[in-house]
Write an enzyme that holds these catalytic residues in place. Structure first.
Site, PDB file in Angstrom:
ATOM      1  N   SER A  48      -8.225   0.961   1.402  1.00  0.00           N
ATOM      2  CA  SER A  48      -7.292   0.387   0.058  1.00  0.00           C
ATOM      3  C   SER A  48      -8.285  -0.261  -1.357  1.00  0.00           C
ATOM      4  O   SER A  48      -9.769  -0.720  -1.038  1.00  0.00           O
ATOM      5  CB  SER A  48      -6.771  -0.773   0.326  1.00  0.00           C
ATOM      6  OG  SER A  48      -6.276  -1.605  -0.472  1.00  0.00           O
ATOM      7  N   HIS A  74      -5.815   4.262  -1.538  1.00  0.00           N
ATOM      8  CA  HIS A  74      -4.607   3.470  -1.147  1.00  0.00           C
ATOM      9  C   HIS A  74      -4.514   2.649  -2.664  1.00  0.00           C
ATOM     10  O   HIS A  74      -5.012   1.894  -2.145  1.00  0.00           O
ATOM     11  CB  HIS A  74      -4.124   3.008   0.153  1.00  0.00           C
ATOM     12  CG  HIS A  74      -3.294   2.658  -0.076  1.00  0.00           C
ATOM     13  ND1 HIS A  74      -1.986   2.435   0.091  1.00  0.00           N
ATOM     14  CD2 HIS A  74      -2.833   0.763   0.074  1.00  0.00           C
ATOM     15  CE1 HIS A  74      -1.280   1.472   0.393  1.00  0.00           C
ATOM     16  NE2 HIS A  74      -1.589   0.280   0.255  1.00  0.00           N
ATOM     17  N   ASP A 102      -3.249  -0.621  -4.786  1.00  0.00           N
ATOM     18  CA  ASP A 102      -2.175  -1.507  -4.290  1.00  0.00           C
ATOM     19  C   ASP A 102      -2.081  -1.907  -5.613  1.00  0.00           C
ATOM     20  O   ASP A 102      -2.825  -2.986  -5.879  1.00  0.00           O
ATOM     21  CB  ASP A 102      -3.034  -2.384  -4.137  1.00  0.00           C
ATOM     22  CG  ASP A 102      -2.476  -2.131  -2.037  1.00  0.00           C
ATOM     23  OD1 ASP A 102      -3.749  -2.517  -1.492  1.00  0.00           O
ATOM     24  OD2 ASP A 102      -1.375  -1.540  -1.659  1.00  0.00           O
ATOM     25  N   MET A 147       0.592  -4.576  -7.677  1.00  0.00           N
ATOM     26  CA  MET A 147       1.264  -5.677  -7.594  1.00  0.00           C
ATOM     27  C   MET A 147       1.552  -6.180  -9.386  1.00  0.00           C
ATOM     28  O   MET A 147       0.598  -6.868  -9.810  1.00  0.00           O
ATOM     29  CB  MET A 147       0.179  -6.774  -6.740  1.00  0.00           C
ATOM     30  CG  MET A 147      -0.367  -6.339  -5.408  1.00  0.00           C
ATOM     31  SD  MET A 147      -1.108  -7.668  -4.595  1.00  0.00           S
ATOM     32  CE  MET A 147      -1.790  -6.519  -3.006  1.00  0.00           C
ATOM     33  N   HIS A 206       0.768   2.052  -4.050  1.00  0.00           N
ATOM     34  CA  HIS A 206       1.509   1.345  -3.700  1.00  0.00           C
ATOM     35  C   HIS A 206       2.265   0.536  -4.621  1.00  0.00           C
ATOM     36  O   HIS A 206       1.979  -0.427  -4.590  1.00  0.00           O
ATOM     37  CB  HIS A 206       0.821   0.948  -1.937  1.00  0.00           C
ATOM     38  CG  HIS A 206       1.837  -0.312  -0.951  1.00  0.00           C
ATOM     39  ND1 HIS A 206       1.633  -1.423  -0.323  1.00  0.00           N
ATOM     40  CD2 HIS A 206       3.514  -0.539  -1.099  1.00  0.00           C
ATOM     41  CE1 HIS A 206       2.230  -1.772  -0.298  1.00  0.00           C
ATOM     42  NE2 HIS A 206       3.667  -1.783  -0.504  1.00  0.00           N
ATOM     43  N   MET A 235       4.112  -2.251  -5.076  1.00  0.00           N
ATOM     44  CA  MET A 235       4.899  -3.645  -5.253  1.00  0.00           C
ATOM     45  C   MET A 235       5.039  -4.468  -5.854  1.00  0.00           C
ATOM     46  O   MET A 235       4.284  -5.592  -6.418  1.00  0.00           O
ATOM     47  CB  MET A 235       3.251  -4.675  -3.775  1.00  0.00           C
ATOM     48  CG  MET A 235       3.348  -4.118  -2.730  1.00  0.00           C
ATOM     49  SD  MET A 235       1.658  -4.991  -2.464  1.00  0.00           S
ATOM     50  CE  MET A 235       0.269  -3.353  -2.610  1.00  0.00           C
ATOM     51  N   MET A 262       4.629  -2.366   6.812  1.00  0.00           N
ATOM     52  CA  MET A 262       3.744  -3.340   6.432  1.00  0.00           C
ATOM     53  C   MET A 262       3.121  -3.896   8.140  1.00  0.00           C
ATOM     54  O   MET A 262       3.927  -4.964   8.862  1.00  0.00           O
ATOM     55  CB  MET A 262       4.282  -4.402   5.644  1.00  0.00           C
ATOM     56  CG  MET A 262       4.224  -3.340   3.832  1.00  0.00           C
ATOM     57  SD  MET A 262       2.809  -3.001   3.592  1.00  0.00           S
ATOM     58  CE  MET A 262       2.737  -4.512   3.027  1.00  0.00           C
ATOM     59  N   GLY A 302       0.412  -8.852  -0.560  1.00  0.00           N
ATOM     60  CA  GLY A 302       0.368  -9.090  -1.656  1.00  0.00           C
ATOM     61  C   GLY A 302      -1.706  -9.836  -1.317  1.00  0.00           C
ATOM     62  O   GLY A 302      -2.181  -9.939  -2.717  1.00  0.00           O
ATOM     63  N   PHE A 303      -1.507  -9.432  -0.685  1.00  0.00           N
ATOM     64  CA  PHE A 303      -3.748  -9.572  -0.351  1.00  0.00           C
ATOM     65  C   PHE A 303      -4.161  -8.778   0.300  1.00  0.00           C
ATOM     66  O   PHE A 303      -2.965  -9.021   1.622  1.00  0.00           O
ATOM     67  CB  PHE A 303      -3.608 -11.189   0.126  1.00  0.00           C
ATOM     68  CG  PHE A 303      -3.443 -12.325  -1.014  1.00  0.00           C
ATOM     69  CD1 PHE A 303      -1.712 -12.462  -1.572  1.00  0.00           C
ATOM     70  CD2 PHE A 303      -3.943 -12.620  -2.363  1.00  0.00           C
ATOM     71  CE1 PHE A 303      -1.322 -13.234  -2.382  1.00  0.00           C
ATOM     72  CE2 PHE A 303      -3.435 -13.187  -3.599  1.00  0.00           C
ATOM     73  CZ  PHE A 303      -2.578 -13.970  -3.307  1.00  0.00           C
ATOM     74  N   GLY A 349      -7.386  -8.537   3.221  1.00  0.00           N
ATOM     75  CA  GLY A 349      -8.149  -9.697   4.001  1.00  0.00           C
ATOM     76  C   GLY A 349      -7.235 -10.653   5.899  1.00  0.00           C
ATOM     77  O   GLY A 349      -7.734 -11.833   5.629  1.00  0.00           O
ATOM     78  N   ASP A 354      -0.146  -0.500   6.843  1.00  0.00           N
ATOM     79  CA  ASP A 354      -1.136  -1.439   6.105  1.00  0.00           C
ATOM     80  C   ASP A 354      -1.075  -2.891   6.485  1.00  0.00           C
ATOM     81  O   ASP A 354      -0.132  -3.475   5.826  1.00  0.00           O
ATOM     82  CB  ASP A 354      -0.571  -1.267   4.449  1.00  0.00           C
ATOM     83  CG  ASP A 354      -1.094  -1.232   3.074  1.00  0.00           C
ATOM     84  OD1 ASP A 354      -0.490  -1.074   2.378  1.00  0.00           O
ATOM     85  OD2 ASP A 354      -1.791  -1.675   3.498  1.00  0.00           O
ATOM     86  N   GLY A 355      -2.419  -3.027   6.470  1.00  0.00           N
ATOM     87  CA  GLY A 355      -3.028  -4.728   6.627  1.00  0.00           C
ATOM     88  C   GLY A 355      -3.867  -4.875   8.090  1.00  0.00           C
ATOM     89  O   GLY A 355      -2.903  -5.375   8.715  1.00  0.00           O
TER      90      GLY A 355
HETATM   91  C1  DX5 Z   1      -1.084  -5.910   0.820  1.00  0.00           C
HETATM   92  C2  DX5 Z   1      -1.789  -4.211   0.766  1.00  0.00           C
HETATM   93  C3  DX5 Z   1      -3.155  -3.820   1.544  1.00  0.00           C
HETATM   94  C4  DX5 Z   1      -3.577  -4.465   1.923  1.00  0.00           C
HETATM   95  C5  DX5 Z   1      -5.022  -3.906   2.388  1.00  0.00           C
HETATM   96  O1  DX5 Z   1      -0.348  -6.109   0.106  1.00  0.00           O
HETATM   97  O2  DX5 Z   1      -0.866  -3.427   0.585  1.00  0.00           O
HETATM   98  O3  DX5 Z   1      -3.141  -2.214   1.365  1.00  0.00           O
HETATM   99  O4  DX5 Z   1      -4.521  -4.429   0.641  1.00  0.00           O
HETATM  100  O5  DX5 Z   1      -6.164  -5.069   3.042  1.00  0.00           O
HETATM  101  P1  DX5 Z   1      -6.780  -5.713   4.330  1.00  0.00           P
HETATM  102  O6  DX5 Z   1      -6.951  -3.953   4.924  1.00  0.00           O
HETATM  103  O7  DX5 Z   1      -8.088  -5.876   3.788  1.00  0.00           O
HETATM  104  O8  DX5 Z   1      -5.820  -6.191   5.058  1.00  0.00           O
HETATM  105 ZN    ZN Z   2      -0.376  -1.654   0.476  1.00  0.00          ZN
END
Ligand code: DX5
Ligand code: ZN
Length: 228
Positions: free
Chosen positions: A18, A43, A45, A47, A76, A78, A149, A154-155, A157, A187-188
């Protein structure tokens, strides 16, 4: 840049770092680093600060990656009203566009999926952790990827939410029973251990941000997730 987009199927084990976890000041180099580390997809993201409580980047970032590297772009969205913005992400070079099923995304899900495919992109549908698998049922025969998910979006880590593996298992069962071919992406919070859990549940696409871009040896991290 012409793109030879390889045909993928759900038997492929696909690793998708990502970009959210990369150095935004060096996007082209970071994408090359991911490719050299063995990534299959990038990937991306997107937002909007409405559908999720964070703002990341828009079509221009997708274009920057598309124009500087030749890798499959897994976008992706969001965002609210993904249908309204869809043409801009297609023009920017997206290969796969995933939209959220939740009502807060404010679009007509089947018509957005149809529009994505009519634009010659693969279509993905995402379920937030709190959204039941049943919400995706009406659309599964029309999509190329189901995104389960494993964190609240949203974030990067965050920690992996193992409780959503039941949705991965339900996705595999439905695909088998109905002879469908969609990918199942997680994802996540994906790292070595959680990738093994998700793989056992039946996922085949692994999005990983912090555990790949944040690793001292990105190639070892990508290999570790692939072999989990
Ligand atoms: C969160 C994203 C994920 C995120 C994954 O909203 O959709 O793709 O960036 O990051 P890690 O792998 O650090 O959880
Ligand atoms: Zn994502």
């Amino acid at each position: 840049m012409t793109r030879s987009v390889k045909k993928w199927n759900h038997r492929d084990r696909i690793i998708a770092p990502s970009l959210l976890a990369a150095d935004f000041g060096r996007v082209a180099a970071e994408t090359s680093r991911a490719i050299n580390a063995g990534a299959d997809w990038m990937h991306l993201d997107v937002m909007d600060g409405h559908f999720v409580d964070n703002i990341s980047f828009g079509p221009a970032m997708i274009q920057a990656v598309h124009e500087t590297n030749d890798i499959f772009l897994d976008v992706h969205l969001m965002i609210a009203r993904p249908d309204h913005y869809l043409p801009r992400f297609v023009a920017a070079g997206a290969d796969l566009i995933t939209v959220h099923v939740e009502p807060e995304a404010g679009h007509n899900v089947p018509s957005t999926i149809k529009a994505i495919r009519e634009a010659n992109c693969l279509a993905g549908l995402a379920l937030n952790p709190a959204t039941p698998f049943e919400a995706a049922l009406p659309f599964l025969e029309d999509i190329d990827l189901l995104l389960v998910m494993t964190v609240v979006p949203g974030f990067g880590g965050q920690s992996f939410m193992e409780e959503v593996m039941v949705k991965v298992e339900a996705g595999v069962k439905h695909r088998t029973e109905n002879k469908l071919n969609y990918h199942i992406e997680v994802d996540g919070g994906i790292g070595l251990e959680s990738a093994a859990v998700a793989r056992a549940a039946g996922a085949n696409v692994f999005v990983a941000g912090s555990s790949t871009f944040g690793a001292p040896d990105m190639a070892a991290a990508v290999r570790g997730i692939r072999e989990a």
